[in-house]
Each structure stands twice: as C-alpha cells, then as structure tokens.
Scaffold this motif. Structure first.
Motif, PDB file in Angstrom:
ATOM      1  N   GLN A 266      74.659  12.295  41.179  1.00 21.43           N
ATOM      2  CA  GLN A 266      73.974  12.483  39.902  1.00 21.43           C
ATOM      3  C   GLN A 266      74.354  11.380  38.917  1.00 21.43           C
ATOM      4  OE1 GLN A 266      74.960  16.437  38.573  1.00 21.43           O
ATOM      5  NE2 GLN A 266      73.735  17.436  40.159  1.00 21.43           N
ATOM      6  N   ALA A 267      75.621  11.009  38.912  1.00 22.25           N
ATOM      7  CA  ALA A 267      76.086   9.955  38.006  1.00 22.25           C
ATOM      8  C   ALA A 267      75.436   8.621  38.340  1.00 22.25           C
ATOM      9  CB  ALA A 267      77.607   9.839  38.086  1.00 22.25           C
ATOM     10  N   LEU A 268      75.402   8.279  39.616  1.00 19.03           N
ATOM     11  CA  LEU A 268      74.812   7.002  40.033  1.00 19.03           C
ATOM     12  C   LEU A 268      73.316   6.952  39.717  1.00 19.03           C
ATOM     13  CD1 LEU A 268      76.565   6.363  43.471  1.00 19.03           C
ATOM     14  CD2 LEU A 268      77.258   5.619  41.191  1.00 19.03           C
ATOM     15  N   GLU A 269      72.642   8.073  39.900  1.00 15.44           N
ATOM     16  CA  GLU A 269      71.206   8.121  39.622  1.00 15.44           C
ATOM     17  C   GLU A 269      70.935   7.926  38.129  1.00 15.44           C
ATOM     18  OE1 GLU A 269      67.294   8.231  40.783  1.00 15.44           O
ATOM     19  OE2 GLU A 269      69.071   8.277  42.080  1.00 15.44           O
ATOM     20  N   ALA A 270      71.817   8.445  37.286  1.00 13.81           N
ATOM     21  CA  ALA A 270      71.611   8.371  35.839  1.00 13.81           C
ATOM     22  C   ALA A 270      71.669   6.946  35.311  1.00 13.81           C
ATOM     23  CB  ALA A 270      72.646   9.238  35.126  1.00 13.81           C
ATOM     24  N   ILE A 271      72.512   6.097  35.919  1.00 12.56           N
ATOM     25  CA  ILE A 271      72.652   4.734  35.404  1.00 12.56           C
ATOM     26  C   ILE A 271      71.895   3.695  36.235  1.00 12.56           C
ATOM     27  CG2 ILE A 271      74.816   5.072  34.165  1.00 12.56           C
ATOM     28  CD1 ILE A 271      76.259   3.899  36.604  1.00 12.56           C
ATOM     29  N   LYS A 272      71.156   4.162  37.226  1.00  7.25           N
ATOM     30  CA  LYS A 272      70.373   3.247  38.056  1.00  7.25           C
ATOM     31  C   LYS A 272      69.418   2.379  37.239  1.00  7.25           C
ATOM     32  CE  LYS A 272      67.825   3.378  42.442  1.00  7.25           C
ATOM     33  NZ  LYS A 272      67.224   4.289  43.455  1.00  7.25           N
ATOM     34  N   PRO A 273      68.766   2.923  36.189  1.00  9.29           N
ATOM     35  CA  PRO A 273      67.848   2.082  35.415  1.00  9.29           C
ATOM     36  C   PRO A 273      68.498   0.896  34.710  1.00  9.29           C
ATOM     37  CG  PRO A 273      67.410   4.412  35.013  1.00  9.29           C
ATOM     38  CD  PRO A 273      68.696   4.332  35.773  1.00  9.29           C
ATOM     39  N   PHE A 274      69.824   0.915  34.531  1.00 13.30           N
ATOM     40  CA  PHE A 274      70.498  -0.195  33.852  1.00 13.30           C
ATOM     41  C   PHE A 274      70.715  -1.394  34.770  1.00 13.30           C
ATOM     42  CE2 PHE A 274      71.940   3.472  31.255  1.00 13.30           C
ATOM     43  CZ  PHE A 274      71.441   3.048  30.031  1.00 13.30           C
ATOM     44  N   GLY A 275      70.532  -1.208  36.089  1.00 11.69           N
ATOM     45  CA  GLY A 275      70.614  -2.320  37.028  1.00 11.69           C
ATOM     46  C   GLY A 275      72.005  -2.882  37.227  1.00 11.69           C
ATOM     47  N   ASP A 276      72.081  -4.160  37.576  1.00 10.03           N
ATOM     48  CA  ASP A 276      73.343  -4.808  37.931  1.00 10.03           C
ATOM     49  C   ASP A 276      74.397  -4.775  36.823  1.00 10.03           C
ATOM     50  OD1 ASP A 276      72.396  -5.357  40.443  1.00 10.03           O
ATOM     51  OD2 ASP A 276      71.821  -7.425  39.994  1.00 10.03           O
ATOM     52  N   PRO A 277      74.031  -4.892  35.539  1.00  7.31           N
ATOM     53  CA  PRO A 277      75.066  -4.851  34.496  1.00  7.31           C
ATOM     54  C   PRO A 277      75.877  -3.550  34.479  1.00  7.31           C
ATOM     55  CG  PRO A 277      73.050  -5.756  33.605  1.00  7.31           C
ATOM     56  CD  PRO A 277      72.716  -5.236  34.974  1.00  7.31           C
ATOM     57  N   ALA A 278      75.335  -2.497  35.105  1.00 17.29           N
ATOM     58  CA  ALA A 278      76.039  -1.215  35.139  1.00 17.29           C
ATOM     59  C   ALA A 278      77.013  -1.114  36.309  1.00 17.29           C
ATOM     60  CB  ALA A 278      75.038  -0.068  35.210  1.00 17.29           C
ATOM     61  N   GLN A 279      77.223  -2.197  37.060  1.00 14.26           N
ATOM     62  CA  GLN A 279      78.085  -2.124  38.234  1.00 14.26           C
ATOM     63  C   GLN A 279      79.493  -1.616  37.922  1.00 14.26           C
ATOM     64  OE1 GLN A 279      76.906  -2.341  41.232  1.00 14.26           O
ATOM     65  NE2 GLN A 279      78.903  -1.947  42.196  1.00 14.26           N
ATOM     66  N   PRO A 280      80.126  -2.021  36.805  1.00 12.62           N
ATOM     67  CA  PRO A 280      81.450  -1.444  36.497  1.00 12.62           C
ATOM     68  C   PRO A 280      81.417   0.083  36.372  1.00 12.62           C
ATOM     69  CG  PRO A 280      81.105  -3.407  35.190  1.00 12.62           C
ATOM     70  CD  PRO A 280      79.790  -3.100  35.861  1.00 12.62           C
ATOM     71  N   LEU A 281      80.321   0.626  35.814  1.00  9.51           N
ATOM     72  CA  LEU A 281      80.208   2.081  35.714  1.00  9.51           C
ATOM     73  C   LEU A 281      80.020   2.706  37.094  1.00  9.51           C
ATOM     74  CD1 LEU A 281      77.930   2.427  32.536  1.00  9.51           C
ATOM     75  CD2 LEU A 281      80.388   2.888  32.706  1.00  9.51           C
ATOM     76  N   VAL A 282      79.299   2.022  37.970  1.00 11.22           N
ATOM     77  CA  VAL A 282      79.149   2.484  39.353  1.00 11.22           C
ATOM     78  C   VAL A 282      80.514   2.512  40.042  1.00 11.22           C
ATOM     79  CG1 VAL A 282      78.194   1.913  41.628  1.00 11.22           C
ATOM     80  CG2 VAL A 282      76.771   1.697  39.576  1.00 11.22           C
ATOM     81  N   GLU A 283      81.280   1.433  39.889  1.00 15.53           N
ATOM     82  CA  GLU A 283      82.596   1.351  40.528  1.00 15.53           C
ATOM     83  C   GLU A 283      83.551   2.410  39.983  1.00 15.53           C
ATOM     84  OE1 GLU A 283      83.392  -0.454  43.082  1.00 15.53           O
ATOM     85  OE2 GLU A 283      81.453  -1.462  43.171  1.00 15.53           O
ATOM     86  N   LEU A 284      83.442   2.700  38.694  1.00 14.97           N
ATOM     87  CA  LEU A 284      84.292   3.736  38.110  1.00 14.97           C
ATOM     88  C   LEU A 284      83.939   5.113  38.664  1.00 14.97           C
ATOM     89  CD1 LEU A 284      84.557   2.423  34.469  1.00 14.97           C
ATOM     90  CD2 LEU A 284      86.497   3.105  35.889  1.00 14.97           C
ATOM     91  N   ALA A 285      82.653   5.377  38.837  1.00 13.68           N
ATOM     92  CA  ALA A 285      82.245   6.646  39.444  1.00 13.68           C
ATOM     93  C   ALA A 285      82.775   6.749  40.872  1.00 13.68           C
ATOM     94  CB  ALA A 285      80.724   6.776  39.424  1.00 13.68           C
ATOM     95  N   ASN A 286      82.693   5.643  41.619  1.00 14.77           N
ATOM     96  CA  ASN A 286      83.215   5.630  42.987  1.00 14.77           C
ATOM     97  C   ASN A 286      84.724   5.885  42.996  1.00 14.77           C
ATOM     98  OD1 ASN A 286      80.630   4.936  43.797  1.00 14.77           O
ATOM     99  ND2 ASN A 286      81.093   2.765  44.054  1.00 14.77           N
ATOM    100  N   TYR A 287      85.411   5.269  42.050  1.00 11.99           N
ATOM    101  CA  TYR A 287      86.868   5.442  41.970  1.00 11.99           C
ATOM    102  C   TYR A 287      87.240   6.899  41.669  1.00 11.99           C
ATOM    103  CZ  TYR A 287      91.433   5.698  39.785  1.00 11.99           C
ATOM    104  OH  TYR A 287      92.691   6.105  39.449  1.00 11.99           O
ATOM    105  N   ILE A 288      86.532   7.500  40.715  1.00  8.70           N
ATOM    106  CA  ILE A 288      86.855   8.870  40.306  1.00  8.70           C
ATOM    107  C   ILE A 288      86.767   9.832  41.493  1.00  8.70           C
ATOM    108  CG2 ILE A 288      85.894  10.821  38.984  1.00  8.70           C
ATOM    109  CD1 ILE A 288      85.419   8.744  36.710  1.00  8.70           C
ATOM    110  N   ILE A 289      85.772   9.610  42.348  1.00  6.60           N
ATOM    111  CA  ILE A 289      85.598  10.485  43.514  1.00  6.60           C
ATOM    112  C   ILE A 289      86.579  10.128  44.635  1.00  6.60           C
ATOM    113  CG2 ILE A 289      83.987  11.125  45.347  1.00  6.60           C
ATOM    114  CD1 ILE A 289      83.429  12.386  42.629  1.00  6.60           C
ATOM    115  N   GLY A 290      86.932   8.840  44.748  1.00  2.00           N
ATOM    116  CA  GLY A 290      87.759   8.405  45.880  1.00  2.00           C
ATOM    117  C   GLY A 290      89.255   8.445  45.642  1.00  2.00           C
ATOM    118  N   ARG A 291      89.687   8.670  44.414  1.00  2.00           N
ATOM    119  CA  ARG A 291      91.117   8.557  44.098  1.00  2.00           C
ATOM    120  C   ARG A 291      91.932   9.699  44.717  1.00  2.00           C
ATOM    121  NH1 ARG A 291      92.248  11.815  39.344  1.00  2.00           N
ATOM    122  NH2 ARG A 291      90.327  12.961  38.938  1.00  2.00           N
TER     123      ARG A 291
END
Length: 293
Positions: A266-291
C-alpha cells in the motif's frame, strides 16, 4: 544514493543541527547531558530520514527542514525516555544501552523528557526562520502528532489494555496514535518545510505515511519475538512479558507478517506517482519491513 548513504547523510545533518542548538545554557548542563544521552544513543533516525526524503521530492532541503527533522527526533527521544520509565513499560535497556532512568535516575529522566519535548518547539519557533506562516503550520502538525490527538493518547490506550484482549481495529487505532502519528508528521512536515502545500500531493503522502507507520509497529511486534536481545538492543519478548496486545498475538506470526507485507505494498502504491525522485521513500519502506531491530 543508497539507503546507507542517505541514512548517513540524514544522521550527520540532523545530529549537527541538534548539537548546534542543544549545548547553550550552562545552568542546565546536567539536564542537557541526560537529554544528549537519549538523543545520541544510536537511534536509526528513521523519522528525520523521512522528513529529508519527502522535502527533497519538491525542493532543496532548507534550514527549516533541518529544524523539523531535529524537532521530530527530539519528540521521539522524549517519548522513549518516558516509555521506559517504571510507571510505563519499565525497561532497563534501550538500543543496547541502559535506559535514561537507569543511567541517571528517574527524576532526571522525567525532566530530560520534558525538556526534549519543549526543545522541539524551541527549534521550530526560532526567529531565524523567516516564514512565520509555515512555522505555525509545522508547529501545529507536531502538536497534533505528539499530544492528545496522537502519540500520548496512543500510549494511554496501550497502558489501558495491558493484559486485555482487543480486536484488530482497536489495536490499529492504538498504533495509529502511538507510532503512526509521528511518522505521518515526519512526512508531512518534510513537504511543508519546503512550501509544498498541495492538498492532493499531501493526501498521497498521507497514504504512504499511514501505511508505513502501521507497518513499523507490526514489524516491531514481529521482531520482538523473532530477534534476540543483542540484535534488538532491548530485551527480547518484552511485549509478551508485559502482557501487551500485539499483532502476532492477535493474528499469529504468519498473519502479522502477511499484514506487514500488505501495508508495504500500500505504501509503495501511494508514492508511485512521484516516480524516481521518491526512491528514498521506497527504500525506507523496504527497510521498515525488512529490519530485524
């Protein structure tokens, strides 16, 4: 920039800003030592990272963004000091170190938490920031997230339900206040600090922040039972020992993990429209789930 690079950038920047502004008042030296002990004890700086990552979507990071990141981390540190107190969660270990009331004493810990809370608003209200309208909006965001509409009420609900069975809706309400509200503020304040006030974009960011805010707590509940004390930096099974309601207790470990993955998507889908500049937010979401700590 990798997530590790971004983490180091955010940590250096927010820590520099905190250090510049904290050690200023000689009569408070002992108090400031206890404040600094909890501010600089190895936290991951996830909330400042969210603030910087969101601000950078729209503009260069400003000094007001630094103030936001530092203020949010100060509120977070205060909340951990108070959460660890004997009257709350009664923990003696935080991030692998003695908690503030163990390192100093209970009265000093209470006062250090109080001082960190007001320090946050000191940072946001300083006259060097030249946009009073934005400052007021940022102060209101942090008040709403940290007080009776957010974190404090979440802690109250948590304490009131120790030893009780509650359903998923009630558990979600608790964590939306206790953990989610400050994470949501971290994202919103990052955008607002650089003048991004577009309601549609803020709504997209809200959806992202709400999902990762809840996912953060679900993952916390999971790693409380799947990681050992050395990895966690706090006592393993502390939630179980305190007989607290948790997602694994309610949904089972597998069910909690599946719920965390759903929130992640759900988090990744919400920021998909922001494109590549949102990559840090994508990585943070990945980190939160993987930690694992």
């Amino acid at each position: 920039m990798t997530l590790d690079d971004f983490s180091q950038f955010a940590r250096r920047r927010v820590d520099h800003y905190l250090t510049q502004n904290l050690d200023q008042y000689v009569p408070a030296n002992h108090l400031q030592e206890a404040m600094a002990y909890s501010l600089f004890n190895g936290g991951k700086r996830v909330r400042p990272m969210l603030t910087y990552a969101t601000a950078s979507l729209f503009s260069d990071i400003s000094e007001l963004t630094d103030a936001c990141a530092a203020a949010i981390e100060s509120i977070h540190a205060y909340s951990l000091i108070h959460d660890d107190l004997p009257a709350m969660d009664d923990d003696n270990l935080r991030r692998g170190k003695p908690t503030c009331h163990i390192q100093y004493d209970e009265a000093t810990a209470i006062l250090a938490g109080d001082a960190l809370q007001t320090f946050a608003f000191e940072l946001l209200s300083q006259s060097q920031h030249t946009n009073a309208s934005l400052q007021l909006q940022l102060i209101q965001e942090l008040i709403h997230a940290s007080g009776r509409h957010g974190m404090v009420t979440g802690q109250m609900i948590d304490l009131a339900n120790v030893g009780h069975d509650i359903d998923q809706q009630a558990l979600q309400q608790m964590h939306q206040h206790k953990t989610g509200a400050l994470i949501r503020a971290s994202v919103r304040m990052g955008a607002i600090s650089v003048g991004m006030l577009d309601s549609d974009k803020l709504a997209q960011l809200d959806r992202y922040a709400s999902a990762i805010g809840l996912a953060f707590q679900v993952q916390d509940d999971i790693i409380d039972i799947t990681s050992d004390t050395n990895t966690l930096g706090k006592n393993q099974f502390s939630d179980e020992a305190a007989n607290k309601p948790t997602y694994p207790k309610l949904l089972g470990l597998k069910g909690a993990q599946e719920f965390a993955n759903t929130l992640h998507q759900q988090a990744l889908e919400a920021i998909k429209p922001f494109g590549d500049p949102a990559q840090p937010l994508v990585e943070l979401a990945n980190y939160i789930i993987g930690r694992n700590h």
